[in-house]
Design an enzyme around this catalytic site. Structure first.
Site, mmCIF file in Angstrom:
data_model
loop_
_atom_site.group_PDB
_atom_site.id
_atom_site.type_symbol
_atom_site.label_atom_id
_atom_site.label_comp_id
_atom_site.label_asym_id
_atom_site.label_seq_id
_atom_site.Cartn_x
_atom_site.Cartn_y
_atom_site.Cartn_z
ATOM 1 N N GLY A 42 5.783 53.341 -6.545
ATOM 2 C CA GLY A 42 4.480 53.830 -6.994
ATOM 3 C C GLY A 42 4.735 55.186 -7.647
ATOM 4 O O GLY A 42 5.571 55.934 -7.158
ATOM 5 N N ARG B 239 -0.304 59.626 8.477
ATOM 6 C CA ARG B 239 -0.591 59.536 7.046
ATOM 7 C C ARG B 239 -1.811 58.640 6.869
ATOM 8 O O ARG B 239 -1.840 57.517 7.370
ATOM 9 C CB ARG B 239 0.603 58.915 6.335
ATOM 10 C CG ARG B 239 0.380 58.819 4.869
ATOM 11 C CD ARG B 239 1.553 58.203 4.171
ATOM 12 N NE ARG B 239 1.330 58.262 2.734
ATOM 13 C CZ ARG B 239 2.125 57.721 1.852
ATOM 14 N NH1 ARG B 239 3.192 57.095 2.222
ATOM 15 N NH2 ARG B 239 1.849 57.815 0.568
ATOM 16 N N ILE C 60 12.954 57.278 -8.128
ATOM 17 C CA ILE C 60 13.417 57.280 -9.523
ATOM 18 C C ILE C 60 13.569 58.720 -10.034
ATOM 19 O O ILE C 60 14.578 59.076 -10.628
ATOM 20 C CB ILE C 60 12.438 56.486 -10.424
ATOM 21 C CG1 ILE C 60 12.364 55.026 -9.964
ATOM 22 C CG2 ILE C 60 12.838 56.582 -11.880
ATOM 23 C CD1 ILE C 60 11.307 54.184 -10.666
ATOM 24 N N GLY C 61 12.567 59.534 -9.764
ATOM 25 C CA GLY C 61 12.591 60.928 -10.240
ATOM 26 C C GLY C 61 13.814 61.684 -9.735
ATOM 27 O O GLY C 61 14.419 62.483 -10.464
ATOM 28 N N GLU D 113 7.483 63.789 2.489
ATOM 29 C CA GLU D 113 6.079 63.693 2.897
ATOM 30 C C GLU D 113 5.935 63.786 4.414
ATOM 31 O O GLU D 113 4.990 64.386 4.927
ATOM 32 C CB GLU D 113 5.476 62.385 2.386
ATOM 33 C CG GLU D 113 5.352 62.381 0.873
ATOM 34 C CD GLU D 113 5.157 61.003 0.285
ATOM 35 O OE1 GLU D 113 4.010 60.595 0.145
ATOM 36 O OE2 GLU D 113 6.152 60.349 -0.063
ATOM 37 N N LYS E 253 5.924 53.053 10.289
ATOM 38 C CA LYS E 253 7.083 53.932 10.104
ATOM 39 C C LYS E 253 6.880 55.153 10.979
ATOM 40 O O LYS E 253 5.746 55.620 11.124
ATOM 41 C CB LYS E 253 7.187 54.378 8.643
ATOM 42 C CG LYS E 253 7.543 53.263 7.701
ATOM 43 C CD LYS E 253 7.800 53.834 6.312
ATOM 44 C CE LYS E 253 7.682 52.753 5.264
ATOM 45 N NZ LYS E 253 7.132 53.171 4.017
ATOM 46 N N ASN F 38 3.208 56.466 10.033
ATOM 47 C CA ASN F 38 2.654 55.927 8.788
ATOM 48 C C ASN F 38 2.453 54.431 8.994
ATOM 49 O O ASN F 38 3.404 53.660 8.961
ATOM 50 C CB ASN F 38 3.630 56.208 7.638
ATOM 51 C CG ASN F 38 3.124 55.704 6.299
ATOM 52 O OD1 ASN F 38 2.036 55.136 6.209
ATOM 53 N ND2 ASN F 38 3.899 55.909 5.263
ATOM 54 N N ARG G 45 2.798 47.763 -10.576
ATOM 55 C CA ARG G 45 1.418 48.086 -11.003
ATOM 56 C C ARG G 45 1.399 48.431 -12.485
ATOM 57 O O ARG G 45 2.292 49.136 -12.968
ATOM 58 C CB ARG G 45 0.889 49.281 -10.195
ATOM 59 C CG ARG G 45 0.557 48.926 -8.764
ATOM 60 C CD ARG G 45 0.166 50.143 -7.960
ATOM 61 N NE ARG G 45 1.064 50.325 -6.838
ATOM 62 C CZ ARG G 45 1.149 51.429 -6.115
ATOM 63 N NH1 ARG G 45 0.395 52.468 -6.386
ATOM 64 N NH2 ARG G 45 1.998 51.507 -5.112
ATOM 65 N N ASP H 158 12.917 46.749 -9.505
ATOM 66 C CA ASP H 158 13.876 47.715 -8.969
ATOM 67 C C ASP H 158 14.524 48.486 -10.113
ATOM 68 O O ASP H 158 15.224 47.909 -10.947
ATOM 69 C CB ASP H 158 14.938 46.967 -8.143
ATOM 70 C CG ASP H 158 15.842 47.928 -7.392
ATOM 71 O OD1 ASP H 158 16.155 49.007 -7.936
ATOM 72 O OD2 ASP H 158 16.223 47.595 -6.262
ATOM 73 N N HIS I 67 -0.543 60.244 -3.430
ATOM 74 C CA HIS I 67 0.753 60.925 -3.286
ATOM 75 C C HIS I 67 0.527 62.428 -3.097
ATOM 76 O O HIS I 67 1.409 63.234 -3.410
ATOM 77 C CB HIS I 67 1.638 60.784 -4.546
ATOM 78 C CG HIS I 67 2.190 59.417 -4.781
ATOM 79 N ND1 HIS I 67 2.304 58.879 -6.033
ATOM 80 C CD2 HIS I 67 2.678 58.488 -3.928
ATOM 81 C CE1 HIS I 67 2.839 57.672 -5.955
ATOM 82 N NE2 HIS I 67 3.068 57.405 -4.674
ATOM 83 N N LEU J 244 7.991 59.800 -9.107
ATOM 84 C CA LEU J 244 8.325 58.517 -9.733
ATOM 85 C C LEU J 244 9.108 57.662 -8.751
ATOM 86 O O LEU J 244 10.248 57.971 -8.403
ATOM 87 C CB LEU J 244 9.178 58.755 -10.991
ATOM 88 C CG LEU J 244 8.609 59.751 -12.012
ATOM 89 C CD1 LEU J 244 9.617 60.027 -13.112
ATOM 90 C CD2 LEU J 244 7.306 59.240 -12.603
HETATM 91 P P1 AMP Z 1 10.502 55.076 -3.805
HETATM 92 O O1 AMP Z 1 9.261 54.240 -3.929
HETATM 93 O O2 AMP Z 1 10.264 56.546 -3.975
HETATM 94 O O3 AMP Z 1 11.321 54.738 -2.592
HETATM 95 O O4 AMP Z 1 11.443 54.663 -5.055
HETATM 96 C C1 AMP Z 1 11.900 53.359 -5.262
HETATM 97 C C2 AMP Z 1 12.509 53.257 -6.666
HETATM 98 O O5 AMP Z 1 13.557 54.229 -6.789
HETATM 99 C C3 AMP Z 1 13.128 51.897 -6.951
HETATM 100 O O6 AMP Z 1 12.776 51.459 -8.248
HETATM 101 C C4 AMP Z 1 14.617 52.181 -6.867
HETATM 102 O O7 AMP Z 1 15.359 51.322 -7.710
HETATM 103 C C5 AMP Z 1 14.705 53.617 -7.355
HETATM 104 N N1 AMP Z 1 15.931 54.244 -6.856
HETATM 105 C C6 AMP Z 1 16.251 54.523 -5.582
HETATM 106 N N2 AMP Z 1 17.506 55.024 -5.486
HETATM 107 C C7 AMP Z 1 18.000 55.037 -6.745
HETATM 108 C C8 AMP Z 1 19.252 55.409 -7.317
HETATM 109 N N3 AMP Z 1 20.249 55.882 -6.566
HETATM 110 N N4 AMP Z 1 19.390 55.303 -8.666
HETATM 111 C C9 AMP Z 1 18.364 54.843 -9.446
HETATM 112 N N5 AMP Z 1 17.153 54.457 -8.952
HETATM 113 C C10 AMP Z 1 16.982 54.547 -7.631
#
Ligand code: AMP
Length: 407
Positions: free
Chosen positions: A221, A100, A341-342, A393, A14, A7, A250, A292, A189, A218
């Protein structure tokens, strides 16, 4: 068969190496700040699996100068065959490389073996993915140089969304902009939405026909997709990954008239307003502190009003999109949460499930409290099932690559 997944970003690379026969990840890492005086090189070897099924990792970091992406790939390959810490004996063990690629425009509805025509098509999409497509193509060309006889496969972020009908992907702008510039919804995505919806269909019994799923990716992005009969019907991201639900930095969907208003008032150029919307908005823009989500959770718990506002905005938007997509599909059987986040924030999942109770969602709080693993979080027997499915992914790219080179 060993498959290397790459990627490439404009200053990063990566990588993950998979053993497809054993169905396992062997090594992964990242080269970042490529081109800088001091670049970073991270190399992680998977040494085993713990009791919870999680990978046990041995990590190495190095600071060194990585001049360009060809040097980075060379470095990765040397590390993978290193006598002490390597995971393969010879580069020849790598049977194919999966890349990717952000934007496939309207040309690709699935992953493809790279040839000159495919490279040209990726080049034609530079306008639509100016930050990613040039870097993605550079990654392909560097690998061709270093591994000339190894097949390369392109896996597009837009690919899964190619099944959207015209009434979902067209914008109500003059039609000529679609014809002249390809202005339409493409969605992103796609590899993640495909991975989790495929897994969700397995969890629902294995038959795609008749299923109606909303997948919520979530992270920093974010995007949400409506997946009907296993195919994408609609998604929130648009011609670029800026549209849809608010994200880390964003803005997501806003009244388009805001753009000329702010440009005039703040005397901004098109590039400057683009930067505002992509890099200074979203959770960062509203809190004026952080993008974050972990910090936002903490701040909200401690009474920070802006962080609480961000949480409420996100839950409100999430509810609207899930409800809207449920309506567009004539109902919903399952909602999947994935991405940083999800997968990790139970609070949003609870709030959204409560709001959508009228559709038949009922959350099992004990299951919802478990973090970072695949789990059904709805009460058994509830009308709409809720799942947390960690996305992967890179594995999806490796599987596509494996299938294409095995044909
Ligand atoms: P991603 O782009 O999928 O890597 O997600 C990044 C987002 O996920 C950031 O806002 C992180 O703060 C959130 N995130 C990652 N790990 C956790 C966790 N253990 N608890 C809450 N949010 C998290």
């Amino acid at each position: 068969m060993k498959i290397l997944v790459i990627n490439c970003g404009s200053s990063s690379l990566k990588y993950q190496l998979f053993d497809m026969d054993e169905n396992k990840l062997l090594a992964k890492g990242i080269c970042d700040k490529i081109g800088n005086e001091l670049s970073g090189f991270k190399y992680v070897v998977i040494t085993g699996i713990d009791e919870d099924g999680k990978e046990i990792e041995a990590k190495e970091f190095e600071k060194l100068h990585i001049a360009d992406h060809s040097v980075a790939i060379d470095l990765v390959l040397k590390k993978l065959v290193n006598k002490e810490t390597g995971v393969i004996a010879d580069i020849k063990e790598i049977s194919a490389v999966g890349h990717r690629v952000l934007h496939g425009g309207e040309k690709f509805n699935g992953s493809v073996l790279v040839d000159e025509k495919v490279k040209e098509a990726i080049r034609e999409c530079f306008d639509l993915g100016p930050l990613h497509n040039p870097a993605n193509l550079m990654g392909i060309e560097c690998c061709e140089k270093v591994m000339p006889r190894v097949p390369q496969v392109a896996v597009f972020d837009t690919g899964f969304h190619a099944t959207m009908p015209d009434y979902a992907y067209m914008y109500a702008l003059p039609y000529k902009y679609y014809e002249k510039y390809g202005i339409r919804r493409y969605g992103f995505h796609g590899t993640s939405h495909r991975f989790v919806s495929k897994r969700c269909i397995e969890l629902l019994g294995g038959k795609a026909e008749g299923t109606r799923i909303v997948t919520c990716h979530l992270g920093n992005g974010s995007s949400i997709s409506a997946v009907k009969d296993g195919k994408c019907l609609d998604t929130t991201m648009g011609v670029t990954p800026l549209e849809g639900i608010m994200m880390g930095t964003r803005c997501g969907s806003i009244d388009p008239a805001i753009v000329p208003i702010i440009m005039k008032k703040e005397n901004l150029t098109p590039d400057e307003i683009d930067d505002v919307m992509n890099k200074q908005s979203g959770m960062l823009g509203v809190t004026e502190k952080t993008n974050d989500n972990r910090e936002i959770e903490e701040m909200a718990k401690n009474g920070d009003k802006r962080a609480q506002l961000v949480e409420s905005m996100l839950c409100h938007q999430l509810t609207k999109y899930i409800g809207g997509f449920a309506a567009a599909m004539g109902g919903v059987d399952a909602v999947v949460f994935t991405g940083g986040i999800g997968e990790n924030n139970p609070h949003y999942r609870t709030r959204v499930a409560e709001k959508l109770a009228f559709l038949g969602t009922a959350i099992d709080e004990e299951a919802n409290g478990k973090r970072g693993k695949e789990i059904e979080i709805s009460v058994p027997g509830s009308k709409v099932k809720l799942f947390v499915i960690p996305t992967n992914e890179e594995l999806m790219i490796a599987q596509d690559t494996f299938e294409i080179v095995s044909e």
